[in-house]
Enzyme design. Structure first.
Site, mmCIF file in Angstrom:
data_model
loop_
_atom_site.group_PDB
_atom_site.id
_atom_site.type_symbol
_atom_site.label_atom_id
_atom_site.label_comp_id
_atom_site.label_asym_id
_atom_site.label_seq_id
_atom_site.Cartn_x
_atom_site.Cartn_y
_atom_site.Cartn_z
ATOM 1 N N ALA A 116 -42.374 0.212 11.160
ATOM 2 C CA ALA A 116 -41.857 -0.656 10.073
ATOM 3 C C ALA A 116 -42.785 -1.888 9.760
ATOM 4 O O ALA A 116 -42.627 -2.409 8.760
ATOM 5 C CB ALA A 116 -40.693 -1.283 10.934
ATOM 6 N N TYR A 154 -37.044 11.837 12.923
ATOM 7 C CA TYR A 154 -38.391 11.935 13.297
ATOM 8 C C TYR A 154 -39.042 13.203 14.207
ATOM 9 O O TYR A 154 -40.041 13.216 14.699
ATOM 10 C CB TYR A 154 -38.798 10.649 14.149
ATOM 11 C CG TYR A 154 -38.445 9.475 13.375
ATOM 12 C CD1 TYR A 154 -39.485 8.909 12.127
ATOM 13 C CD2 TYR A 154 -37.578 8.499 13.407
ATOM 14 C CE1 TYR A 154 -39.246 8.186 11.404
ATOM 15 C CE2 TYR A 154 -37.499 7.337 12.832
ATOM 16 C CZ TYR A 154 -38.220 7.104 11.654
ATOM 17 O OH TYR A 154 -38.145 6.078 10.862
ATOM 18 N N GLU A 214 -53.275 6.152 5.936
ATOM 19 C CA GLU A 214 -52.051 5.710 6.469
ATOM 20 C C GLU A 214 -50.947 7.041 6.584
ATOM 21 O O GLU A 214 -51.098 7.912 5.829
ATOM 22 C CB GLU A 214 -51.440 4.764 5.453
ATOM 23 C CG GLU A 214 -49.998 4.435 5.509
ATOM 24 C CD GLU A 214 -49.244 3.607 4.381
ATOM 25 O OE1 GLU A 214 -49.982 3.386 3.619
ATOM 26 O OE2 GLU A 214 -48.016 3.339 4.384
ATOM 27 N N PRO A 225 -44.774 0.108 16.367
ATOM 28 C CA PRO A 225 -43.527 -0.114 16.843
ATOM 29 C C PRO A 225 -42.600 1.012 16.773
ATOM 30 O O PRO A 225 -42.506 1.561 15.776
ATOM 31 C CB PRO A 225 -43.058 -1.455 16.313
ATOM 32 C CG PRO A 225 -43.511 -1.479 14.996
ATOM 33 C CD PRO A 225 -44.929 -0.826 15.251
ATOM 34 N N ASN A 226 -41.896 1.244 18.067
ATOM 35 C CA ASN A 226 -40.798 2.164 18.197
ATOM 36 C C ASN A 226 -41.592 3.482 18.246
ATOM 37 O O ASN A 226 -40.702 4.522 18.659
ATOM 38 C CB ASN A 226 -39.785 2.077 17.175
ATOM 39 C CG ASN A 226 -39.312 0.709 17.332
ATOM 40 O OD1 ASN A 226 -38.859 0.223 18.238
ATOM 41 N ND2 ASN A 226 -39.080 0.022 16.092
ATOM 42 N N ARG A 242 -36.053 9.264 19.565
ATOM 43 C CA ARG A 242 -35.594 8.335 18.734
ATOM 44 C C ARG A 242 -35.324 9.076 17.356
ATOM 45 O O ARG A 242 -35.796 9.678 16.591
ATOM 46 C CB ARG A 242 -36.832 7.261 18.469
ATOM 47 C CG ARG A 242 -36.656 6.545 17.006
ATOM 48 C CD ARG A 242 -37.786 5.905 16.513
ATOM 49 N NE ARG A 242 -37.628 4.866 15.518
ATOM 50 C CZ ARG A 242 -38.559 4.553 14.678
ATOM 51 N NH1 ARG A 242 -39.758 5.092 14.879
ATOM 52 N NH2 ARG A 242 -38.378 3.717 13.875
ATOM 53 N N ASN A 252 -50.253 4.666 11.613
ATOM 54 C CA ASN A 252 -48.710 4.916 11.502
ATOM 55 C C ASN A 252 -48.210 3.491 12.000
ATOM 56 O O ASN A 252 -48.059 3.305 13.385
ATOM 57 C CB ASN A 252 -48.009 5.934 12.190
ATOM 58 C CG ASN A 252 -46.502 5.853 11.748
ATOM 59 O OD1 ASN A 252 -45.855 4.951 10.934
ATOM 60 N ND2 ASN A 252 -46.002 7.178 11.958
ATOM 61 N N ARG A 301 -36.524 7.747 1.374
ATOM 62 C CA ARG A 301 -35.414 6.874 2.389
ATOM 63 C C ARG A 301 -35.167 5.611 1.715
ATOM 64 O O ARG A 301 -35.022 5.462 0.301
ATOM 65 C CB ARG A 301 -36.120 6.715 3.801
ATOM 66 C CG ARG A 301 -36.521 8.300 4.242
ATOM 67 C CD ARG A 301 -37.012 7.941 5.769
ATOM 68 N NE ARG A 301 -36.232 7.445 6.670
ATOM 69 C CZ ARG A 301 -36.583 6.807 7.743
ATOM 70 N NH1 ARG A 301 -37.581 6.672 8.353
ATOM 71 N NH2 ARG A 301 -35.650 6.167 8.863
ATOM 72 N N HIS A 326 -47.184 8.713 7.879
ATOM 73 C CA HIS A 326 -45.679 8.515 8.210
ATOM 74 C C HIS A 326 -45.250 9.972 8.565
ATOM 75 O O HIS A 326 -45.331 10.859 7.758
ATOM 76 C CB HIS A 326 -45.042 7.799 7.212
ATOM 77 C CG HIS A 326 -45.666 6.602 6.960
ATOM 78 N ND1 HIS A 326 -45.152 5.395 7.728
ATOM 79 C CD2 HIS A 326 -46.115 6.094 5.923
ATOM 80 C CE1 HIS A 326 -45.770 4.277 7.210
ATOM 81 N NE2 HIS A 326 -46.234 4.532 6.162
HETATM 82 C C1 DQA Z 1 -42.211 5.666 9.996
HETATM 83 C C2 DQA Z 1 -41.437 5.229 8.743
HETATM 84 C C3 DQA Z 1 -41.066 3.800 8.894
HETATM 85 O O1 DQA Z 1 -40.311 3.322 7.767
HETATM 86 C C4 DQA Z 1 -40.368 3.506 10.046
HETATM 87 O O2 DQA Z 1 -40.072 1.877 10.274
HETATM 88 C C5 DQA Z 1 -40.781 3.906 11.359
HETATM 89 C C6 DQA Z 1 -41.666 5.227 11.335
HETATM 90 C C7 DQA Z 1 -42.566 7.173 10.107
HETATM 91 O O3 DQA Z 1 -43.457 7.594 10.506
HETATM 92 O O4 DQA Z 1 -41.949 7.974 9.340
HETATM 93 O O5 DQA Z 1 -41.065 3.473 12.453
HETATM 94 O O6 DQA Z 1 -43.535 5.041 9.918
#
Ligand code: DQA
Length: 144
Positions: A74, A22, A95, A9-10, A17, A71, A104, A97
């Site tokens: 959240a 990011y 995994e 998501p997102n 964003r 990735n 954070r 990020h």
């Molecule tokens: C994320 C880190 C997560 O905490 C966050 O909710 C994201 C992006 C990252 O790539 O740093 O959506 O996965």
């Protein structure tokens, strides 16, 4: 190697964003970077804002891929269902990020996916994905 790269998501909003967190590169830039980095790999990219669609993509990978890079956004911090999907398909998973989730908010420090992954790569921006590709390739090479 055949790799499913799942973004949650997102992450479709990457580039616009919170660029301070990011970066300014888009998800298309991430895809181009990965394809340039691993030209001999067969990479399949899936992005979804829906947990169930991500789970469906992971299930499909069972018979079509050698590994998964994820990735989960959240959902990393909330989804037992995604964790169970990764365990169920029994594929090596890395995994990733973009941000260093451990530097954070505390709610980002816990990952449901980390225990069922080969490892976690966080904090290197888009390079987290190419590091994950290298880690997965090295793991698969070791199995040969
Ligand atoms: C994320 C880190 C997560 O905490 C966050 O909710 C994201 C992006 C990252 O790539 O740093 O959506 O996965």
């Amino acid at each position: 190697m055949r790799v499913l790269i799942v973004n949650g998501p997102n992450l479709n909003l990457l580039g616009t964003r919170q660029p301070d967190v990011y970066g300014s590169e888009t998800l298309a830039d991430v895809e181009n970077l990965c394809r340039a980095h691993a030209p001999n790999a067969t990479l399949t990219f899936v992005q979804s804002n829906h947990e169930g669609a991500m789970i469906d993509a992971i299930h499909l990978a069972r018979s079509t891929q050698d590994g998964i890079i994820i990735n989960a956004g959240a959902y990393t911090h909330t989804s037992i269902a995604l964790r169970d999907a990764i365990s169920s398909v029994e594929l090596p998973c890395v995994e990733v990020h973009l941000s260093n989730i451990h530097a954070r908010e505390t709610f980002r420090h816990h990952s449901y996916l980390a225990p069922v992954s080969l490892g976690q790569i966080a904090g290197f921006g888009t390079q987290s994905y190419t590091l994950a590709l290298d880690a997965l390739q090295a793991h698969l090479d070791k199995l040969q």
